[in-house]
Design a protein around this motif. Structure first.
Motif, PDB file in Angstrom:
ATOM      1  N   GLY A  52      23.337  38.950  19.651  1.00  0.00           N
ATOM      2  CA  GLY A  52      22.441  39.116  18.505  1.00  0.00           C
ATOM      3  C   GLY A  52      22.365  37.867  17.656  1.00  0.00           C
ATOM      4  O   GLY A  52      21.284  37.451  17.224  1.00  0.00           O
ATOM      5  N   ASN A  53      23.516  37.241  17.415  1.00  0.00           N
ATOM      6  CA  ASN A  53      23.536  36.030  16.589  1.00  0.00           C
ATOM      7  C   ASN A  53      22.839  34.866  17.279  1.00  0.00           C
ATOM      8  O   ASN A  53      22.048  34.155  16.652  1.00  0.00           O
ATOM      9  CB  ASN A  53      24.974  35.640  16.241  1.00  0.00           C
ATOM     10  CG  ASN A  53      25.606  36.601  15.274  1.00  0.00           C
ATOM     11  OD1 ASN A  53      24.924  37.266  14.503  1.00  0.00           O
ATOM     12  ND2 ASN A  53      26.925  36.680  15.314  1.00  0.00           N
ATOM     13  N   THR A  54      23.123  34.652  18.547  1.00  0.00           N
ATOM     14  CA  THR A  54      22.513  33.506  19.224  1.00  0.00           C
ATOM     15  C   THR A  54      21.008  33.715  19.427  1.00  0.00           C
ATOM     16  O   THR A  54      20.238  32.766  19.320  1.00  0.00           O
ATOM     17  CB  THR A  54      23.211  33.200  20.565  1.00  0.00           C
ATOM     18  OG1 THR A  54      23.217  34.365  21.385  1.00  0.00           O
ATOM     19  CG2 THR A  54      24.638  32.723  20.331  1.00  0.00           C
ATOM     20  N   GLN A  55      20.592  34.953  19.689  1.00  0.00           N
ATOM     21  CA  GLN A  55      19.153  35.210  19.785  1.00  0.00           C
ATOM     22  C   GLN A  55      18.481  34.973  18.438  1.00  0.00           C
ATOM     23  O   GLN A  55      17.389  34.399  18.363  1.00  0.00           O
ATOM     24  CB  GLN A  55      18.890  36.653  20.221  1.00  0.00           C
ATOM     25  CG  GLN A  55      19.174  36.906  21.684  1.00  0.00           C
ATOM     26  CD  GLN A  55      18.852  38.343  22.038  1.00  0.00           C
ATOM     27  OE1 GLN A  55      17.714  38.775  21.927  1.00  0.00           O
ATOM     28  NE2 GLN A  55      19.867  39.092  22.441  1.00  0.00           N
ATOM     29  N   GLY A  56      19.133  35.412  17.366  1.00  0.00           N
ATOM     30  CA  GLY A  56      18.587  35.217  16.027  1.00  0.00           C
ATOM     31  C   GLY A  56      18.454  33.752  15.671  1.00  0.00           C
ATOM     32  O   GLY A  56      17.419  33.315  15.173  1.00  0.00           O
ATOM     33  N   ILE A  57      19.495  32.983  15.931  1.00  0.00           N
ATOM     34  CA  ILE A  57      19.453  31.542  15.652  1.00  0.00           C
ATOM     35  C   ILE A  57      18.331  30.899  16.455  1.00  0.00           C
ATOM     36  O   ILE A  57      17.547  30.101  15.935  1.00  0.00           O
ATOM     37  CB  ILE A  57      20.798  30.869  15.993  1.00  0.00           C
ATOM     38  CG1 ILE A  57      21.899  31.372  15.091  1.00  0.00           C
ATOM     39  CG2 ILE A  57      20.685  29.346  15.892  1.00  0.00           C
ATOM     40  CD1 ILE A  57      23.285  31.078  15.603  1.00  0.00           C
ATOM     41  N   GLY A  58      18.244  31.274  17.734  1.00  0.00           N
ATOM     42  CA  GLY A  58      17.208  30.716  18.597  1.00  0.00           C
ATOM     43  C   GLY A  58      15.808  30.980  18.070  1.00  0.00           C
ATOM     44  O   GLY A  58      14.939  30.108  18.095  1.00  0.00           O
ATOM     45  N   LYS A  59      15.557  32.164  17.586  1.00  0.00           N
ATOM     46  CA  LYS A  59      14.231  32.510  17.058  1.00  0.00           C
ATOM     47  C   LYS A  59      13.970  31.848  15.703  1.00  0.00           C
ATOM     48  O   LYS A  59      12.842  31.450  15.409  1.00  0.00           O
ATOM     49  CB  LYS A  59      14.091  34.010  16.944  1.00  0.00           C
ATOM     50  CG  LYS A  59      14.112  34.699  18.304  1.00  0.00           C
ATOM     51  CD  LYS A  59      13.185  35.863  18.327  1.00  0.00           C
ATOM     52  CE  LYS A  59      13.244  36.552  19.671  1.00  0.00           C
ATOM     53  NZ  LYS A  59      12.299  36.032  20.610  1.00  0.00           N
ATOM     54  N   LEU A  60      14.994  31.739  14.872  1.00  0.00           N
ATOM     55  CA  LEU A  60      14.809  31.147  13.549  1.00  0.00           C
ATOM     56  C   LEU A  60      14.420  29.668  13.596  1.00  0.00           C
ATOM     57  O   LEU A  60      13.695  29.195  12.733  1.00  0.00           O
ATOM     58  CB  LEU A  60      16.081  31.309  12.713  1.00  0.00           C
ATOM     59  CG  LEU A  60      16.341  32.717  12.184  1.00  0.00           C
ATOM     60  CD1 LEU A  60      17.733  32.806  11.575  1.00  0.00           C
ATOM     61  CD2 LEU A  60      15.290  33.105  11.153  1.00  0.00           C
ATOM     62  N   VAL A  61      14.900  28.938  14.589  1.00  0.00           N
ATOM     63  CA  VAL A  61      14.598  27.503  14.635  1.00  0.00           C
ATOM     64  C   VAL A  61      13.260  27.178  15.288  1.00  0.00           C
ATOM     65  O   VAL A  61      12.773  26.056  15.155  1.00  0.00           O
ATOM     66  CB  VAL A  61      15.734  26.698  15.315  1.00  0.00           C
ATOM     67  CG1 VAL A  61      17.032  26.828  14.537  1.00  0.00           C
ATOM     68  CG2 VAL A  61      15.914  27.092  16.767  1.00  0.00           C
ATOM     69  N   VAL A  62      12.656  28.135  15.974  1.00  0.00           N
ATOM     70  CA  VAL A  62      11.359  27.886  16.614  1.00  0.00           C
ATOM     71  C   VAL A  62      10.336  27.500  15.543  1.00  0.00           C
ATOM     72  O   VAL A  62      10.222  28.160  14.507  1.00  0.00           O
ATOM     73  CB  VAL A  62      10.882  29.108  17.425  1.00  0.00           C
ATOM     74  CG1 VAL A  62       9.430  28.951  17.859  1.00  0.00           C
ATOM     75  CG2 VAL A  62      11.773  29.316  18.634  1.00  0.00           C
TER      76      VAL A  62
END
Length: 97
Positions: A52-62
């Motif tokens: 959940g955290n890594t998916q969230g970080i990945g989406k936030l930086v797009v």
């Protein structure tokens, strides 16, 4: 000590550059892949880590500029580890500068 290791760097014919980097042992994720075009992050994905955290970080930086993402993420620590998945992403993004 907490550095990432670039394992692959490729650029597609349409100008998208993708870097794959192995993370350090102190974090849960094992590898990060980042795609950038014209200094803007198109995608960031982690292998391993807290999903959940890594998916969230990945989406936030797009959509962010590489330099802006580095400024926001660099130096974040997970517990007393001295680094974190966001910090490792910032270190990976430095390869684009």
């Amino acid at each position: 000590m907490y550095e990432v290791k670039k394992v692959k760097d490729e650029t597609s014919p349409n100008g998208i550059r993708i870097i794959y980097a192995d993370t350090c042992r102190e974090v849960c994720s094992r590898q990060i892949a980042v795609a950038v075009k014209d200094g803007i992050i198109l995608e960031a994905a982690f292998a391993g880590g807290c999903s959940g955290n890594t998916q969230g970080i990945g989406k936030l930086v797009v959509g962010m500029k590489v330099a802006d993402a580095i400024q926001k993420l660099e130096g974040i620590s997970c517990g007393n580890k001295g680094t974190s998945c966001p910090d490792q992403l910032a270190k990976t993004l430095r390869f684009f500068l």
